[in-house]
Design a protein around this motif. Structure first.
Motif, PDB file in Angstrom:
ATOM      1  N   TRP A 280       9.220  -9.509   2.511  1.00  0.00           N
ATOM      2  CA  TRP A 280       8.154 -10.225   3.220  1.00  0.00           C
ATOM      3  C   TRP A 280       7.560 -11.329   2.351  1.00  0.00           C
ATOM      4  CZ3 TRP A 280       9.003  -9.552   7.910  1.00  0.00           C
ATOM      5  CH2 TRP A 280       9.328  -8.320   8.446  1.00  0.00           C
ATOM      6  N   ALA A 281       7.473 -11.094   1.047  1.00  0.00           N
ATOM      7  CA  ALA A 281       6.965 -12.136   0.155  1.00  0.00           C
ATOM      8  C   ALA A 281       7.910 -13.332   0.145  1.00  0.00           C
ATOM      9  CB  ALA A 281       6.793 -11.574  -1.256  1.00  0.00           C
TER      10      ALA A 281
ATOM     11  N   THR B 136       0.825  -1.205   0.000  1.00  0.00           N
ATOM     12  CA  THR B 136       0.000   0.000   0.000  1.00  0.00           C
ATOM     13  C   THR B 136       0.862   1.259   0.000  1.00  0.00           C
ATOM     14  OG1 THR B 136      -1.698  -1.198   1.239  1.00  0.00           O
ATOM     15  CG2 THR B 136      -1.874   1.191   1.189  1.00  0.00           C
ATOM     16  N   GLU B 137       1.924   1.268   0.795  1.00  0.00           N
ATOM     17  CA  GLU B 137       2.801   2.439   0.841  1.00  0.00           C
ATOM     18  C   GLU B 137       3.475   2.662  -0.513  1.00  0.00           C
ATOM     19  OE1 GLU B 137       5.568   2.488   4.036  1.00  0.00           O
ATOM     20  OE2 GLU B 137       4.031   2.343   5.587  1.00  0.00           O
ATOM     21  N   ALA B 138       3.915   1.585  -1.158  1.00  0.00           N
ATOM     22  CA  ALA B 138       4.519   1.734  -2.482  1.00  0.00           C
ATOM     23  C   ALA B 138       3.519   2.353  -3.452  1.00  0.00           C
ATOM     24  CB  ALA B 138       5.004   0.379  -2.994  1.00  0.00           C
TER      25      ALA B 138
ATOM     26  N   ALA C 133       9.237   4.754  -3.605  1.00  0.00           N
ATOM     27  CA  ALA C 133       8.361   3.630  -3.939  1.00  0.00           C
ATOM     28  C   ALA C 133       9.179   2.382  -4.263  1.00  0.00           C
ATOM     29  CB  ALA C 133       7.468   4.003  -5.124  1.00  0.00           C
ATOM     30  N   GLU C 134      10.304   2.557  -4.923  1.00  0.00           N
ATOM     31  CA  GLU C 134      11.171   1.411  -5.207  1.00  0.00           C
ATOM     32  C   GLU C 134      11.728   0.810  -3.917  1.00  0.00           C
ATOM     33  OE1 GLU C 134      14.147   2.777  -7.873  1.00  0.00           O
ATOM     34  OE2 GLU C 134      12.746   3.166  -9.530  1.00  0.00           O
ATOM     35  N   GLY C 135      12.051   1.673  -2.958  1.00  0.00           N
ATOM     36  CA  GLY C 135      12.509   1.180  -1.666  1.00  0.00           C
ATOM     37  C   GLY C 135      11.441   0.375  -0.954  1.00  0.00           C
ATOM     38  N   GLU C 136      10.196   0.865  -1.007  1.00  0.00           N
ATOM     39  CA  GLU C 136       9.102   0.116  -0.393  1.00  0.00           C
ATOM     40  C   GLU C 136       8.887  -1.222  -1.117  1.00  0.00           C
ATOM     41  OE1 GLU C 136       7.958   1.032   2.310  1.00  0.00           O
ATOM     42  OE2 GLU C 136       8.326   3.175   2.450  1.00  0.00           O
TER      43      GLU C 136
ATOM     44  N   ASP D 281      16.052   2.092   6.122  1.00  0.00           N
ATOM     45  CA  ASP D 281      15.271   2.678   5.031  1.00  0.00           C
ATOM     46  C   ASP D 281      14.106   3.499   5.568  1.00  0.00           C
ATOM     47  OD1 ASP D 281      16.846   1.608   3.061  1.00  0.00           O
ATOM     48  OD2 ASP D 281      15.501  -0.048   2.567  1.00  0.00           O
ATOM     49  N   GLU D 282      13.384   2.941   6.525  1.00  0.00           N
ATOM     50  CA  GLU D 282      12.215   3.643   7.055  1.00  0.00           C
ATOM     51  C   GLU D 282      12.605   4.943   7.743  1.00  0.00           C
ATOM     52  OE1 GLU D 282       8.920   2.587   6.666  1.00  0.00           O
ATOM     53  OE2 GLU D 282       9.909   1.241   5.264  1.00  0.00           O
ATOM     54  N   ALA D 283      13.724   4.915   8.469  1.00  0.00           N
ATOM     55  CA  ALA D 283      14.192   6.143   9.130  1.00  0.00           C
ATOM     56  C   ALA D 283      14.561   7.201   8.101  1.00  0.00           C
ATOM     57  CB  ALA D 283      15.378   5.828  10.036  1.00  0.00           C
ATOM     58  N   VAL D 284      15.230   6.770   7.029  1.00  0.00           N
ATOM     59  CA  VAL D 284      15.621   7.710   5.980  1.00  0.00           C
ATOM     60  C   VAL D 284      14.394   8.218   5.236  1.00  0.00           C
ATOM     61  CG1 VAL D 284      16.841   7.909   3.783  1.00  0.00           C
ATOM     62  CG2 VAL D 284      17.943   6.778   5.712  1.00  0.00           C
TER      63      VAL D 284
END
Length: 379
Positions: free
Chosen positions: A69-70, A35-37, A59-62, A128-131
């Motif tokens: 997870w997949a 969803t975030e991507a 979006a690529e990072g997400e 990644d999330e922090a950045v």
């Protein structure tokens, strides 16, 4: 011929299969990351230039997190979890609005990432999330700066109108005055407050701009330099007053007097002389907004806020019923404006909304208590 291995049964010596709790958690993470991507791609589609490129890269990072997870879920990835209501709301807002408010909400969402404490998430994902939070903070800040002038005057004008006129109506109403007089007092408070706010905002912004204009350097050195006394070169003092070192000021003065044809000392930290030779450019301060725009916003939004407490009286309600309805209407408006301020400041919208509600109701309670002391219906 031996049967094909069951994907749900680990090979001897292989990793332990995930327990049901892990599967549920991983599916939730997978749904949220997908969803975030999508949200970032929607925002990128509504953006342009540098911002579009940055949002696509986020979006690529997400998407990398989605693949993580997949991969962990393996055959369990086929059953998708439903993303949270918050994520679905962000998706809707990103698809239809794509404003600074969506970025502010995303900033808070990225700041609440659970990956730092999630043992199944990699350190790179937590980083990644922090950045991402800082990237979104920077993008949202640009939007906040564009809104912070006139929007500040609008939001705080509306809040002032809500609180001050609610307090006025509650105080006058508590005295037992006729409803027509309460309505008249509310209308008078609306006009007086709106005019005062508009005039005050105009003077405030205009004065700040005049102070900035008075502080901006002029080009006088271009015209008077040939006539200066070389033995008492006060041109050096101008540049020293502007913050240059003595050596740098002497070098710049020599340029002005014609001893140098170019800025030949690139190590000095001041403006290039070519830029100084141009006419002073207008440098609008985005954070201030325009004086007329701020005044108009302040007037209109104060009036719109001050109108809310008198709406019950305008439709014919009286007494305690009118005051209760006014309290409910103003309370809802205070929650909304407080939440908007919280979003723009990167703070919790709920906390800011409740703070505004407490301030407004506190003022109303104080004037209501004062009105009861002068209740004309007693005796």
């Amino acid at each position: 011929m031996s049967p094909a291995p069951d994907p749900d049964v680990p090979a001897p010596g292989g990793p332990e299969p995930p327990d049901p709790g892990q599967v549920r958690r991983w599916r939730k993470y997978l749904a949220e990351e997908r969803t975030e991507a999508r949200i970032y791609r929607l925002l990128a589609a509504r953006s342009a230039g540098r911002e579009r490129e940055i949002l696509h890269q986020i979006a690529e990072g997400e998407q990398r997190h989605v693949e993580h997870w997949a991969r962990l879920l393996g055959p369990h990835a086929g059953t998708e979890a439903r993303p949270s209501l918050y994520s679905r709301l962000l998706t809707f807002l990103a698809a239809h609005f794509g404003s600074v408010f969506v970025l502010a909400l995303l900033q808070r969402a990225e700041g609440r990432s659970p990956y730092e404490k999630e043992r199944d998430a990699s350190d790179a994902m937590a980083a990644d999330e922090a950045v991402h939070e800082e990237i979104i903070r920077a993008l949202a800040t640009e939007g906040r700066n564009r809104l912070s002038g006139n929007f500040r005057a609008a939001v705080f004008g509306a809040n002032d109108g809500l609180v001050s006129n609610l307090a006025l109506v509650m105080g006058v109403g508590a005295t037992g005055t006729a409803p027509a007089m309460v309505l008249f007092a509310g209308i008078a408070g609306l006009l007086a407050g709106a005019l005062s706010m508009g005039a005050g905002e105009y003077v405030s912004v205009r004065s700040q701009r005049e102070l900035l204009d008075a502080s901006r350097p002029t080009q006088v050195t271009l015209h008077v330099a040939p006539n200066l006394d070389l033995d008492a070169n006060e041109l050096v003092l101008i540049y020293r007053a502007r913050g240059m070192s003595e050596e740098a000021a002497e070098h710049r003065a020599a340029e002005r007097l014609g001893f140098f044809d170019c800025d030949c000392d690139p190590s000095r930290s001041f403006r290039d002389p070519v830029e100084d030779r141009t006419e002073p450019r207008e440098r609008p301060n985005v954070a201030l907004g325009t004086d007329l725009g701020a005044a108009a916003s302040s007037f209109c939004f104060f009036a719109s806020g001050a109108l809310v407490p008198i709406l019950p009286y305008l439709v014919g309600l009286t007494g305690a019923t009118a005051m209760v309805v006014a309290l409910v209407l103003v309370g809802f408006a205070l929650l909304v404006t407080g939440a908007l301020v919280g979003l723009l400041s990167g703070a919790s919208p709920w906390k800011r909304g409740l703070r505004q509600l407490g301030i407004g109701y506190g003022a109303a309670l104080a004037t209501y208590a004062l009105g009861l002391l002068f209740n004309t219906s007693v005796g």
